[in-house]
Design a protein around this motif. Structure first.
Motif, PDB file in Angstrom:
ATOM      1  N   ARG A   1       0.711  -1.247   0.147  1.00  0.00           N
ATOM      2  CA  ARG A   1       0.033   0.025   0.027  1.00  0.00           C
ATOM      3  C   ARG A   1       0.833   1.156   0.046  1.00  0.00           C
ATOM      4  O   ARG A   1       1.969   1.402   0.718  1.00  0.00           O
ATOM      5  CB  ARG A   1      -0.891   0.252   1.341  1.00  0.00           C
TER       6      ARG A   1
ATOM      7  N   ARG B   1      -2.618   2.883   9.333  1.00  0.00           N
ATOM      8  CA  ARG B   1      -2.523   3.006  10.901  1.00  0.00           C
ATOM      9  C   ARG B   1      -1.998   4.463  11.002  1.00  0.00           C
ATOM     10  O   ARG B   1      -2.649   4.967  12.121  1.00  0.00           O
ATOM     11  CB  ARG B   1      -1.378   1.987  11.433  1.00  0.00           C
TER      12      ARG B   1
ATOM     13  N   LEU C   1      -3.856 -18.229   3.242  1.00  0.00           N
ATOM     14  CA  LEU C   1      -3.384 -17.103   3.521  1.00  0.00           C
ATOM     15  C   LEU C   1      -2.098 -17.154   3.726  1.00  0.00           C
ATOM     16  O   LEU C   1      -1.618 -18.068   4.649  1.00  0.00           O
ATOM     17  CB  LEU C   1      -4.239 -16.458   4.712  1.00  0.00           C
TER      18      LEU C   1
ATOM     19  N   ASP D   1       4.221  -8.116   7.845  1.00  0.00           N
ATOM     20  CA  ASP D   1       3.275  -8.169   8.881  1.00  0.00           C
ATOM     21  C   ASP D   1       1.773  -8.412   8.460  1.00  0.00           C
ATOM     22  O   ASP D   1       0.837  -8.275   9.178  1.00  0.00           O
ATOM     23  CB  ASP D   1       3.186  -6.946   9.530  1.00  0.00           C
ATOM     24  N   PHE D   2       1.697  -8.815   7.187  1.00  0.00           N
ATOM     25  CA  PHE D   2       0.310  -9.087   6.400  1.00  0.00           C
ATOM     26  C   PHE D   2       0.179 -10.234   5.874  1.00  0.00           C
ATOM     27  O   PHE D   2       0.888 -11.063   6.089  1.00  0.00           O
ATOM     28  CB  PHE D   2       0.428  -7.761   5.294  1.00  0.00           C
ATOM     29  N   LEU D   3      -0.880 -10.512   5.511  1.00  0.00           N
ATOM     30  CA  LEU D   3      -1.447 -11.822   4.844  1.00  0.00           C
ATOM     31  C   LEU D   3      -1.493 -11.480   3.196  1.00  0.00           C
ATOM     32  O   LEU D   3      -2.267 -10.471   3.000  1.00  0.00           O
ATOM     33  CB  LEU D   3      -2.451 -12.439   5.403  1.00  0.00           C
TER      34      LEU D   3
ATOM     35  N   SER E   1      -9.549  -7.000   3.871  1.00  0.00           N
ATOM     36  CA  SER E   1      -8.591  -7.945   3.622  1.00  0.00           C
ATOM     37  C   SER E   1      -8.196  -8.566   4.980  1.00  0.00           C
ATOM     38  O   SER E   1      -8.074  -7.969   5.977  1.00  0.00           O
ATOM     39  CB  SER E   1      -7.147  -7.311   3.056  1.00  0.00           C
ATOM     40  N   MET E   2      -8.073 -10.078   5.231  1.00  0.00           N
ATOM     41  CA  MET E   2      -7.662 -10.693   6.306  1.00  0.00           C
ATOM     42  C   MET E   2      -6.272 -10.287   6.788  1.00  0.00           C
ATOM     43  O   MET E   2      -5.961 -10.565   7.847  1.00  0.00           O
ATOM     44  CB  MET E   2      -8.129 -12.090   6.227  1.00  0.00           C
ATOM     45  N   GLY E   3      -5.486  -9.837   6.065  1.00  0.00           N
ATOM     46  CA  GLY E   3      -4.256  -9.550   6.333  1.00  0.00           C
ATOM     47  C   GLY E   3      -4.258  -8.286   7.039  1.00  0.00           C
ATOM     48  O   GLY E   3      -3.297  -8.134   8.016  1.00  0.00           O
ATOM     49  N   ASN E   4      -5.101  -7.363   6.759  1.00  0.00           N
ATOM     50  CA  ASN E   4      -5.208  -6.189   7.483  1.00  0.00           C
ATOM     51  C   ASN E   4      -5.617  -6.545   9.098  1.00  0.00           C
ATOM     52  O   ASN E   4      -5.223  -5.820  10.148  1.00  0.00           O
ATOM     53  CB  ASN E   4      -6.298  -5.191   6.943  1.00  0.00           C
TER      54      ASN E   4
ATOM     55  N   TYR F   1      -5.202  -9.427  10.534  1.00  0.00           N
ATOM     56  CA  TYR F   1      -4.141 -10.014  11.031  1.00  0.00           C
ATOM     57  C   TYR F   1      -2.843  -9.125  11.595  1.00  0.00           C
ATOM     58  O   TYR F   1      -2.207  -9.337  12.615  1.00  0.00           O
ATOM     59  CB  TYR F   1      -3.412 -11.065   9.672  1.00  0.00           C
ATOM     60  N   MET F   2      -2.922  -8.050  10.870  1.00  0.00           N
ATOM     61  CA  MET F   2      -1.806  -7.127  11.362  1.00  0.00           C
ATOM     62  C   MET F   2      -2.200  -6.313  12.670  1.00  0.00           C
ATOM     63  O   MET F   2      -1.202  -6.022  13.541  1.00  0.00           O
ATOM     64  CB  MET F   2      -1.670  -5.910  10.253  1.00  0.00           C
TER      65      MET F   2
END
Lengths: 183, 408
Positions: free
Chosen positions: A90, A95, A134, A141-143, B260-263, B265-266
Motif C-alpha cells: 500500500r 495505521r 493466506l 506483517d500482512f497476509l 482484507s484478512m491481512g489487515n 492479522y496485522m
C-alpha cells in the motif's frame, strides 16, 4: 411458438452469436422454447450477457507488478513511521496515515490458514481442485491470499513453509506467480 | 456511542417462498409479493408508508444497475424517499438498520424495508448450470486485483477462518459438529412452509456429501435462493395504533471489519480465527438492550449460517459460550428446537434459504413471527427476546445484529 427447423437454426446462430455461445449449445438449452410447444402465458427466457472492457491502472501499486513481471521479484511496502510491512503493498499506511517505501521480499513465507477448493465459479471451474491459502511472506506483517501448487493437496496445512514460483510468461498480474512447499 | 431518539417497533412483515428459481417472477415482482403480504399482515395500505429502504445485494444477479429504482416504481411508491443499501451478505440487516435509523431519528413514522434477489437467471452455457455463473458474479465481489484471480469463492473466505479456528482451538469445530448444524437447520426447515431446503438429513449423509471447499461439504453450504422479504417499522406512537403485538427493536449494532484478512492479522494474528465484526456488533446491540448474559437472557436466535461452521463461530462471537466451545452447544442439544437457546428455528440460511439482499430481512421477519407467537410448528415456547445476526463479505467483514423483544 413452434419454429420450423431452418428458422430455428437461424435463431440459435443469431442469438448465440450475440452472446458468444455456439449454436448447438443454444439448441440444447432453448429447444423447448424455440421448437417446442409453450403456452402463450408461460414465462419466457431470453439469452443475454454483460461484458465490459478495461485498461485498468494499478496506481500506487504499479511497482509491485512491474517488479513481478520484469524482475521476478516480490515487493512489500514499509510504513515510514511504524515500520510495518504490507504485502499486498500500500502506498499509504492506514495505521499512521504516513507514506510507505518499497521493500524487496525473499519470496518465502508461512501458511497461516489454507483450504482446498473443489467447486468454484465459471472462470476457475476447470482448475479444481486447487488450494487457496493466506500466506505471511517473510519480512511482512500482512497476509496475501494465493494458490499453492503441490502433488497431494490434502497435505497443505497451516504452518507450512512455502516459496514463490514465477511463471515463464508474466503479464503483470497476481497470477504471474504461485507458491510451492519449501523442501 | 449515541442512543436512539425514540423507540422503534416492527409492526408487520412477510416473506415469499424461498426457491432455487422463481421462473415466473422478476425481482421487482418478487418484492411486490412480499410487500403486499407485509402490508396485509400489518393491516396497512401503501399510502401509509412514508419512506422505503431496499436491500438488494447484486446488480449482476438482477441484470440491472440500480435495481431499487425499478422496485420503487413497481411498488407504486413514487415521490416517497427510496434508498438502496448493499453490504454483501449483510445487505438485509443493513437495510433494516437504515429503516431503524429513519424511525429512531424521528425523520419518519412508518418505513417499509424490502429486500429481494434473483440469482438463477445467471447461466453457464458451457456446463449447463446456473451455479458456476452465479458464483462468477460473486467473483467480482472479491478484491479484483489481489484475490479474485486466485479462484477463491465465498466458501473459501469462510473456510479459511474455520481452519484457522481449528488450528487455534484443538480441532474445534469438528466436521461432525458442523454436520449436526446442517441436520438441525435443514430439519427445522421442514416446519417452515416458506423454506427452500426442508430436509431430514443424517450426520452421515452430510459427512459423505461431495466436498465443496474444505472443510465444507455440500450440505454444509447454504444454497442461493430467489425470494423477497418485507418488514414495516413504526414509531412507538404509530405502532400502538397499528398493532397490539408490536415487536421492539431494543438493541442494534453494526460493524464493518477490514476487507482484507491481512489487515485484521496485522492488528492481531488471532483475528483470522474469529469474526471480529460479529463480536463488536453483538456487544453494541447487547449494551443498548441492557443484556449482560446473552446465553440466559436471549430465548432464541436467527444467526447467519451461510456455512455450518460459521454458525458455530457465531455462538462464540455472540457470547453464547467461550471461544472454542461453540461445537459443544450443538452436541449438547442447547441450540436445537426445544433446547435452551434454539438457533435458527426458521431453518436459517441452510434450510430456509439465502436470497442475499432479502436474507437479513427474512431473518428479522422470522424473529418477529416468533415474538408474535405466529411461527406455527417451529414456534419457540415463551419466546420473549431474540437475536438476529446478518453477516456478509470476506470472512464476515460486515455484521449487523439486532435484539428484538415482544411488546407488552
Amino acid at each position: 411458438m413452434k419454429m420450423e427447423k431452418s428458422k430455428a437454426q437461424k435463431w440459435y446462430e443469431r442469438n448465440g452469436g450475440r452472446i458468444g455461445v455456439a449454436a448447438e449449445k443454444m439448441r440444447k438449452f432453448f429447444q423447448p422454447e424455440v421448437e417446442g410447444w409453450k403456452a402463450i402465458g408461460d414465462p419466457l427466457e431470453y439469452p443475454d450477457k454483460i461484458e465490459i472492457f478495461y485498461k485498468y491502472t494499478y496506481g500506487g501499486q504499479s511497482r509491485f507488478f512491474r517488479e513481478l513481471r520484469e524482475n521476478k521479484a516480490l515487493y512489500g511496502s514499509k510504513c515510514l513511521k511504524c515500520g510495518k510491512v504490507f504485502c499486498p503493498p500500500r502506498q499509504d499506511c492506514n495505521r499512521c496515515y504516513e507514506k510507505t517505501e518499497w521493500q524487496r521480499l525473499s519470496g518465502e513465507g508461512i501458511v497461516v490458514t489454507c483450504c482446498s477448493v473443489h467447486f468454484t465459479n465459471s472462470s476457475f471451474i476447470k482448475k479444481i481442485p486447487f488450494i487457496c491459502a493466506l500466506i505471511r511472506l517473510d519480512g511482512t506483517d500482512f497476509l496475501m491470499i494465493s494458490n499453492i501448487e503441490m502433488e497431494d493437496i490434502s497435505q497443505a496445512k497451516p504452518g507450512m513453509r512455502v516459496r514463490a514460483v514465477f511463471r515463464e510468461e508474466r503479464d503483470g498480474a497476481i497470477t504471474d506467480f504461485y507458491f510451492e512447499p519449501c523442501l | 456511542m449515541g442512543k436512539p431518539m425514540r423507540k422503534v417497533a416492527i409492526v408487520g412483515g412477510a416473506t415469499t417462498k424461498m426457491k432455487p428459481r422463481h421462473i415466473d417472477k422478476t425481482y421487482f415482482e418478487l418484492a411486490f409479493d412480499a410487500v403486499k403480504e407485509a402490508l396485509n399482515h400489518a393491516r396497512l395500505s401503501k399510502e401509509d408508508i412514508e419512506s422505503c429502504v431496499y436491500g438488494i445485494y447484486n446488480d449482476l444477479f438482477e441484470r440491472q444497475f440500480m435495481p431499487d429504482f425499478f422496485v420503487h416504481d413497481y411498488l407504486g411508491m413514487g415521490l416517497k424517499p427510496g434508498v438502496r443499501v448493499t453490504t454483501g451478505g449483510a445487505t438485509g440487516g443493513s437495510a433494516v438498520r437504515e429503516g431503524f435509523c429513519q424511525v429512531a431519528s424521528g425523520l419518519h413514522d412508518i418505513v417499509l424495508v424490502t429486500g429481494c434477489e434473483k440469482c438463477s437467471d445467471c447461466f453457464n452455457y458451457e456446463v449447463g448450470k446456473e451455479s458456476p455463473e452465479l458464483l462468477q458474479v460473486l467473483r467480482y465481489a472479491a478484491d479484483m486485483t489481489w484475490e479474485s484471480p486466485t479462484g477463491r469463492t465465498a466458501a473459501t473466505v469462510f473456510a479459511l477462518p474455520i481452519v484457522a479456528h481449528q488450528e487455534l482451538y484443538g480441532g474445534q469445530p469438528t466436521e461432525e459438529q458442523m454436520a449436526k448444524v446442517s441436520v438441525k437447520n435443514h430439519g427445522n426447515a421442514t416446519k417452515n412452509p416458506k423454506a427452500h431446503s426442508p430436509m431430514n438429513l443424517t450426520v452421515d449423509q452430510v459427512l459423505k456429501s461431495p466436498m465443496i471447499c474444505y472443510p465444507f461439504k455440500f450440505y454444509d453450504n447454504c444454497l442461493y435462493s430467489e425470494g423477497a422479504a418485507a418488514l414495516i417499522l413504526a414509531s412507538e406512537e404509530k405502532a400502538r395504533e397499528i398493532t397490539d403485538k408490536p415487536v421492539w427493536v431494543s438493541g442494534i449494532g453494526a460493524s464493518l471489519d477490514y476487507a482484507s484478512m491481512g489487515n485484521r492479522y496485522m492488528d492481531d494474528p488471532r483475528a483470522v480465527a474469529e469474526f471480529r465484526s460479529s463480536i463488536v456488533a453483538a456487544k453494541v446491540a447487547y449494551e443498548m438492550a441492557g443484556i449482560k448474559n446473552p446465553r440466559q437472557e436471549i430465548d432464541f436466535a436467527e444467526l447467519h449460517d451461510a456455512f455450518t461452521g460459521t454458525e458455530i463461530m457465531a455462538y462464540e462471537d455472540c457470547g453464547f459460550c467461550p471461544k472454542g466451545e461453540g461445537g459443544r452447544l450443538v452436541d449438547e442439544g442447547i441450540v436445537w428446537l426445544g433446547g435452551e437457546l434454539p438457533v435458527n428455528p426458521s431453518g436459517g440460511l441452510l434450510g430456509m434459504g439465502h436470497p442475499v439482499g432479502a436474507t437479513g430481512i427474512m431473518q428479522t421477519v422470522e424473529a418477529m413471527l416468533q415474538l408474535r407467537e405466529e411461527a406455527g410448528e417451529r414456534q419457540v415456547k415463551n419466546a420473549r427476546r431474540g437475536l438476529v445476526q446478518s453477516i456478509g463479505a470476506v470472512g464476515c467483514a460486515w455484521t449487523v445484529a439486532f435484539v428484538l423483544e415482544r411488546g407488552e
